[in-house]
Write an enzyme that holds these catalytic residues in place. Sequence first.
Site, PDB file in Angstrom:
ATOM      1  N   ASP A 417      -5.726   8.496   0.986  1.00 19.12           N
ATOM      2  CA  ASP A 417      -6.524   7.404   0.444  1.00 19.12           C
ATOM      3  C   ASP A 417      -7.243   7.834  -0.831  1.00 19.12           C
ATOM      4  OD1 ASP A 417      -7.854   4.736   0.799  1.00 19.12           O
ATOM      5  OD2 ASP A 417      -9.640   5.997   0.939  1.00 19.12           O
ATOM      6  N   GLU A 470      -2.016   6.910  -2.356  1.00 22.62           N
ATOM      7  CA  GLU A 470      -2.553   5.657  -2.874  1.00 22.62           C
ATOM      8  C   GLU A 470      -3.240   6.023  -4.188  1.00 22.62           C
ATOM      9  OE1 GLU A 470      -5.978   2.302  -2.466  1.00 22.62           O
ATOM     10  OE2 GLU A 470      -6.251   4.346  -1.793  1.00 22.62           O
TER      11      GLU A 470
END
EC number: 2.4.1.18
Length: 736
Positions: A417, A470
Amino acid sequence: MNVTTRENGGLRQRDLDALARAEHADPFAVLGPHGDGAGGQVVRAFLPNALKVRIQARDDGRVLAEMEQGSLPGLFSAHLDKAQPYQLHIVWAGGEQVTEDPYSFGPQLGDMDLHLFAEGNHRDLSGRFGAQPTQVDGIDGVCFSVWAPNARRVSVVGDFNNWDGRRHPMRLRHGAGVWELFIPRLGVGETYKFEVLGKDGILPLKADPLARATELPPSTASKVAGELSHAWQDHDWMAQRAQRHAYNAPLSIYELHPGSWRCELDEAGEIGRFYNWRELAERLVPYVQELGFTHIELLPIMEHPFGGSWGYQPLSMFAPTSRYGSAEDFAAFIDACHQGGIGVLLDWVPAHFPTDEHGLARFDGTALYEYDNPLEGYHQDWNTLIYNLGRNEVRGFMMASALHWLKHFHIDGLRVDAVASMLYRDYSRKAGEWVPNRHGGRENLEAIDFIRHLNGVAAHEAPGALIIAEESTAWPGVSQPTQQGGLGFAYKWNMGWMHDTLHYIQNDPVHRTYHHNEMSFGLIYAYSEHFILPISHDEVVHGKHSLIDKMPGDRWQKFANLRAYLTFMWAHPGKKLLFMGCEFGQWREWNHDAELDWYLLQYPEHQGVQRLVGDLNRLYREEPALHEQDCQPQGFQWLIGDDAQNSVYAWLRWSSSGEPVLVVANFTPVPREGYRIGVPFGERWQELLNSDAELYAGSNVGNLGAVASDEVASHGQPLSLALNLPPLGVLIMKPA
């Protein structure tokens, strides 16, 4: 020896004062057995609130001595004529207790463990540090350890000692800054925390950073966990995983939040009870199989105090959240997915952590896990703290967390993330609000080194696992090998494609002619990285509207637009990711406090979207042209990319053996009859899928299943097809 010293087992006043204040830095120097120089030993035990203590032989329970309490309440001492294994028989106001003396045991952590920890190279922290049920000298108990190099004193506290930090102060292993203590007769399930007397004199109760189990939030204590005992039955899956994860294999991911996918509702229709992992597997695996996804991706399941963070502010990087059951339950869930032919990816958050008092923040009274300077260590967007990945121990902590999930739980990959926030020191900061690196630049060199190291180690330690980024910037080489100067990720989310195509599809069709390049621009850079096309949870929250509610027009047009968009996505180069609820057209934005609106599946339009997604996945898996060369430019060929007036696109996808699939998209509500499109060969082309088909609740405009080619050159091809293009529809065809 003065009277005070003699009365207190030979201890000097400064030791007594330190014990009384719970500030003694070396409890093993004063507590437990100590030789008297004549073959006997003096035994001291600090047991505040104990009424009476005696020493008894460990082997047969014989009373060896009655311990005397000196001037310091709770400090008991006795002299034994000879050294021997013993137990303490303690009388409390509420009952009696027999236990071995924690201060009669030697150091438990090996020098190599401590050396590797200090280097940041210990691969199995969760198997050696934290709280480890073990047996020492034939005695069952738990060995506790925690890194707090700047603390003045650390104690283990829990129900077993009434949360009294005076009872079990720990031993400091100076070289590594690790405190440890073996406490006899504790076992799995015991709740505990560490009471840390920080350098700043503050005395917080800290959860164990290496805990493998926790209390159910909002409670915050750690729990002693045993080794994972699950008997894995996924041998075939693990043996085939590397092949399934090859770039030429299909990868279609169903992203979900386990607590709000399905749950048990109360009378008000709100979440009454989360399903246990095993219950979830019984419901989820058949559903994902039916829809044809190859993988699921779970929003972070590491324990997190605030449910509204969706897991993206975790504090226990080694513990699955107790909201859905135990670690054993989670392992059974993964095993069930694997046996059902479904891979499991986890979202993993190495960029930042929340500021909760019981967590990692200023763990030992100093900035231990985070940068000390707020311009480096505080993330103002999320009110979180940033891991100091330049510190060996922190880097090793995060590496061990990744390997914990990949190795112990057979996780098939991690979606890392907020990579962009890790790569740049000035991420979301104004001028003057960030600290340059040692070269004066904006790159976070420590985080970059960590990411490259993570990807290298994961490839070696967990072969076939996917590490996915990401990453929302134009950083070059995110998914290129580290040997070529890249970051080494397997895939990168294509955020640019997602933003452009969603912007296009939200325009009224009459205006799409002016935005034509937004659907085609992604092909300019489609092969610069190994891309996943993500329609994730982030796109259906915070006022962005659900996927179907983004679509313009009346009800019919919204569904037609959604079907066309999804078909365009599945036919576009790149692997696929779709968030739960989008597969059947949920109208509401996602709410983590409510389950999906499954009742919508009683309506044909919603059934149609769900059936379409299932057919798209099956087609994607069965047709090599749609997946084999997702990451190769030779797998894509434009036929029509410039018909902005009609909002039509057409292209060929090619398999590695030269078999084509034709894709034609019409993003206006006007049917196009006899629209000519060039093809390279084939007397007859059959429709594999029509997003406007009646079985998807469409208007059923199409080509009656197949079209004969004409010897009319078009679009640089020797043959052509005269097609009926459905309104707001996409056709997928191949030579019959």
